[in-house]
Design a protein around this motif. Sequence first.
Motif, PDB file in Angstrom:
ATOM      1  N   GLU A  34       0.785  -0.984   0.078  1.00 56.77           N
ATOM      2  CA  GLU A  34      -0.062   0.024  -0.059  1.00 56.77           C
ATOM      3  C   GLU A  34       0.899   1.378   0.077  1.00 56.77           C
ATOM      4  O   GLU A  34       0.293   2.224  -0.550  1.00 56.77           O
ATOM      5  CB  GLU A  34      -0.864  -0.079   1.169  1.00 56.77           C
ATOM      6  CG  GLU A  34      -1.940  -1.282   0.997  1.00 56.77           C
ATOM      7  CD  GLU A  34      -2.846  -1.280   2.621  1.00 56.77           C
ATOM      8  OE1 GLU A  34      -3.648  -1.931   2.632  1.00 56.77           O
ATOM      9  OE2 GLU A  34      -2.439  -0.575   3.599  1.00 56.77           O
ATOM     10  N   LEU A  35       2.078   1.218   0.658  1.00 58.91           N
ATOM     11  CA  LEU A  35       2.705   2.302   0.649  1.00 58.91           C
ATOM     12  C   LEU A  35       3.889   2.635  -0.422  1.00 58.91           C
ATOM     13  O   LEU A  35       4.446   1.602  -0.979  1.00 58.91           O
ATOM     14  CB  LEU A  35       3.711   2.367   2.055  1.00 58.91           C
ATOM     15  CG  LEU A  35       2.756   2.210   3.165  1.00 58.91           C
ATOM     16  CD1 LEU A  35       3.612   1.773   4.394  1.00 58.91           C
ATOM     17  CD2 LEU A  35       2.365   3.750   3.450  1.00 58.91           C
ATOM     18  N   ASP A  36       3.976   3.745  -0.895  1.00 59.31           N
ATOM     19  CA  ASP A  36       4.905   4.074  -1.817  1.00 59.31           C
ATOM     20  C   ASP A  36       5.276   5.462  -1.493  1.00 59.31           C
ATOM     21  O   ASP A  36       4.847   5.951  -0.523  1.00 59.31           O
ATOM     22  CB  ASP A  36       4.287   4.060  -3.479  1.00 59.31           C
ATOM     23  CG  ASP A  36       2.972   4.754  -3.546  1.00 59.31           C
ATOM     24  OD1 ASP A  36       2.835   6.185  -2.788  1.00 59.31           O
ATOM     25  OD2 ASP A  36       2.223   4.618  -4.339  1.00 59.31           O
ATOM     26  N   ASP A  37       6.247   6.289  -2.591  1.00 65.55           N
ATOM     27  CA  ASP A  37       6.752   7.285  -2.369  1.00 65.55           C
ATOM     28  C   ASP A  37       5.537   8.546  -1.958  1.00 65.55           C
ATOM     29  O   ASP A  37       6.198   9.550  -1.056  1.00 65.55           O
ATOM     30  CB  ASP A  37       7.513   8.014  -3.331  1.00 65.55           C
ATOM     31  CG  ASP A  37       8.963   6.922  -3.559  1.00 65.55           C
ATOM     32  OD1 ASP A  37       9.316   6.507  -2.543  1.00 65.55           O
ATOM     33  OD2 ASP A  37       9.444   7.076  -4.750  1.00 65.55           O
ATOM     34  N   ARG A  38       4.429   8.385  -2.496  1.00 71.62           N
ATOM     35  CA  ARG A  38       3.647   9.431  -2.103  1.00 71.62           C
ATOM     36  C   ARG A  38       2.829   8.981  -0.734  1.00 71.62           C
ATOM     37  O   ARG A  38       2.271   9.909   0.024  1.00 71.62           O
ATOM     38  CB  ARG A  38       2.524   9.521  -3.160  1.00 71.62           C
ATOM     39  CG  ARG A  38       3.015  10.195  -4.424  1.00 71.62           C
ATOM     40  CD  ARG A  38       2.159  10.257  -5.633  1.00 71.62           C
ATOM     41  NE  ARG A  38       1.527   9.039  -6.149  1.00 71.62           N
ATOM     42  CZ  ARG A  38       0.428   8.538  -5.954  1.00 71.62           C
ATOM     43  NH1 ARG A  38      -0.468   9.497  -5.426  1.00 71.62           N
ATOM     44  NH2 ARG A  38       0.087   7.372  -6.480  1.00 71.62           N
ATOM     45  N   THR A  39       2.335   7.777  -0.542  1.00 70.38           N
ATOM     46  CA  THR A  39       1.683   7.615   0.409  1.00 70.38           C
ATOM     47  C   THR A  39       2.245   7.354   1.727  1.00 70.38           C
ATOM     48  O   THR A  39       1.494   7.397   2.995  1.00 70.38           O
ATOM     49  CB  THR A  39       0.764   6.203   0.171  1.00 70.38           C
ATOM     50  OG1 THR A  39       1.828   5.230   0.027  1.00 70.38           O
ATOM     51  CG2 THR A  39      -0.154   6.281  -1.053  1.00 70.38           C
ATOM     52  N   ALA A  40       3.541   7.088   1.846  1.00 72.88           N
ATOM     53  CA  ALA A  40       4.197   6.844   3.193  1.00 72.88           C
ATOM     54  C   ALA A  40       4.139   8.278   3.821  1.00 72.88           C
ATOM     55  O   ALA A  40       3.713   8.137   5.142  1.00 72.88           O
ATOM     56  CB  ALA A  40       5.776   6.511   3.082  1.00 72.88           C
ATOM     57  N   PRO A  41       4.337   9.548   3.261  1.00 73.57           N
ATOM     58  CA  PRO A  41       4.096  10.636   4.170  1.00 73.57           C
ATOM     59  C   PRO A  41       2.589  10.872   4.414  1.00 73.57           C
ATOM     60  O   PRO A  41       2.214  11.608   5.620  1.00 73.57           O
ATOM     61  CB  PRO A  41       4.379  11.951   3.241  1.00 73.57           C
ATOM     62  CG  PRO A  41       5.606  11.119   2.299  1.00 73.57           C
ATOM     63  CD  PRO A  41       4.812   9.831   2.010  1.00 73.57           C
ATOM     64  N   MET A  42       1.570  10.508   3.624  1.00 70.09           N
ATOM     65  CA  MET A  42       0.146  10.549   4.003  1.00 70.09           C
ATOM     66  C   MET A  42      -0.217   9.637   5.222  1.00 70.09           C
ATOM     67  O   MET A  42      -1.092   9.966   5.965  1.00 70.09           O
ATOM     68  CB  MET A  42      -0.574   9.981   2.810  1.00 70.09           C
ATOM     69  CG  MET A  42      -2.201   9.930   2.955  1.00 70.09           C
ATOM     70  SD  MET A  42      -2.520  11.767   2.967  1.00 70.09           S
ATOM     71  CE  MET A  42      -4.304  11.402   2.819  1.00 70.09           C
ATOM     72  N   ALA A  43       0.588   8.415   5.268  1.00 71.25           N
ATOM     73  CA  ALA A  43       0.038   7.524   6.513  1.00 71.25           C
ATOM     74  C   ALA A  43       0.460   8.290   7.984  1.00 71.25           C
ATOM     75  O   ALA A  43      -0.048   8.196   8.791  1.00 71.25           O
ATOM     76  CB  ALA A  43       0.960   6.269   6.371  1.00 71.25           C
ATOM     77  N   GLY A  44       1.907   9.152   7.816  1.00 71.33           N
ATOM     78  CA  GLY A  44       2.311   9.777   8.936  1.00 71.33           C
ATOM     79  C   GLY A  44       1.145  10.898   9.318  1.00 71.33           C
ATOM     80  O   GLY A  44       0.752  11.066  10.452  1.00 71.33           O
ATOM     81  N   LEU A  45       0.669  11.551   8.332  1.00 71.31           N
ATOM     82  CA  LEU A  45      -0.302  12.817   8.320  1.00 71.31           C
ATOM     83  C   LEU A  45      -1.715  11.949   8.944  1.00 71.31           C
ATOM     84  O   LEU A  45      -2.336  12.590   9.808  1.00 71.31           O
ATOM     85  CB  LEU A  45      -0.450  13.411   7.112  1.00 71.31           C
ATOM     86  CG  LEU A  45      -1.647  14.445   6.974  1.00 71.31           C
ATOM     87  CD1 LEU A  45      -1.246  15.666   8.204  1.00 71.31           C
ATOM     88  CD2 LEU A  45      -1.537  15.233   5.568  1.00 71.31           C
ATOM     89  N   VAL A  46      -2.087  10.949   8.435  1.00 72.11           N
ATOM     90  CA  VAL A  46      -3.386  10.475   8.773  1.00 72.11           C
ATOM     91  C   VAL A  46      -3.282   9.967  10.175  1.00 72.11           C
ATOM     92  O   VAL A  46      -4.220  10.309  10.952  1.00 72.11           O
ATOM     93  CB  VAL A  46      -3.588   9.053   7.935  1.00 72.11           C
ATOM     94  CG1 VAL A  46      -4.913   8.352   8.479  1.00 72.11           C
ATOM     95  CG2 VAL A  46      -4.144   9.589   6.413  1.00 72.11           C
ATOM     96  N   ALA A  47      -2.228   9.516  10.655  1.00 74.25           N
ATOM     97  CA  ALA A  47      -2.237   8.861  12.399  1.00 74.25           C
ATOM     98  C   ALA A  47      -2.158  10.194  13.074  1.00 74.25           C
ATOM     99  O   ALA A  47      -2.795  10.269  14.182  1.00 74.25           O
ATOM    100  CB  ALA A  47      -0.931   8.197  12.329  1.00 74.25           C
ATOM    101  N   ALA A  48      -1.520  11.342  12.534  1.00 71.06           N
ATOM    102  CA  ALA A  48      -1.539  12.544  13.301  1.00 71.06           C
ATOM    103  C   ALA A  48      -2.970  13.248  13.491  1.00 71.06           C
ATOM    104  O   ALA A  48      -3.255  13.600  14.400  1.00 71.06           O
ATOM    105  CB  ALA A  48      -0.550  13.617  12.864  1.00 71.06           C
TER     106      ALA A  48
END
Length: 334
Positions: A34-48
Amino acid sequence: MHVPDGFFNAVTSLSAGVVAAAGVAVCLRGARRELDDRTAPMAGLVAAFVFAVQMLNFPVAAGTSGHLMGGALAAILVGPYTGVLCIAVVLLVQSVFFADGGLTALGVNITIMGLVGVLVGWVVFRLVSGLARGKGGITLAAFLSALISVPASAMVFTLLFWLGGTAPIEVSAVAAAMGGVHLLIGIGEGVITALTVGAVLAVRPDLVYGARGLAKPLVLRGADGTTTVGEPEPAPVRGAGRPFLLGGLGVTAVLAGVVSFFASSSPDGLESVAESKGFLGQGTDHVFGGWALADYGEVGGIPVGVAGLVGVGLVLLVAGAVAYAARSRDKVKV
């Protein structure tokens, strides 16, 4: 629905911990898809973001409040495997730094809010979005998935407490009370989830995991009546999402640092039911209950907004590191 220490016996707490650990391990492997160069930062933002919105208790009944659980929201935005990781990080930071949710009950909380909340939310979302197409269908699916995931998690808590709780309960009465109040909380969760998913869809639909594969192929019609079907338009290139991520982080900071001052102080659904059914007293003091950040700064005299910003930073750091680790393993395999 943060379960405190003392609600469950040692066998149940340990068993739930094993289930939670196994679930997180499976999700660490699954998140690589699920994670790639675009969605890895998105995961951190979603958790926050989930951490910040969980601070915003809203009234649902006389003397009772609720807050976002976030399982369905995280699954829709970054995928079910990554969604579980996001919720697990939020619960870990809340328990260790803010004494919100017991340490011995961490496995129970991850199982209930992470594994069950995400799984139920994702299954409902896929079923509904498969029937109702387009952005409107995704938003509707987001609402229903979040709505259903909350009472589903409440029912799993009731079942576990009936099996391994430290106080005898009349399971039918507790189930009715938990289901009723968490259905109301689920409505609020559904509204928050639908609004959030709808907002991201309007700005960056390519960053909504649940919307992947729904783009229609490009159809070109020539002057002679011929039709050419091409691939869907490519997603924005790497780095194009930075303005969105920075904007999302700004919104998250405002929610945790400012809006948190206006959150309801009424007990949440679990605490309210536990008090009315007579097992609230089974809860024990948190081992980190004396820390300055405990109870979101109340113990140390820290303004709740400041504590919220510290929490956002911690969750962003931990969740971002987890997402980066999962992504980097994918890159090694390629």
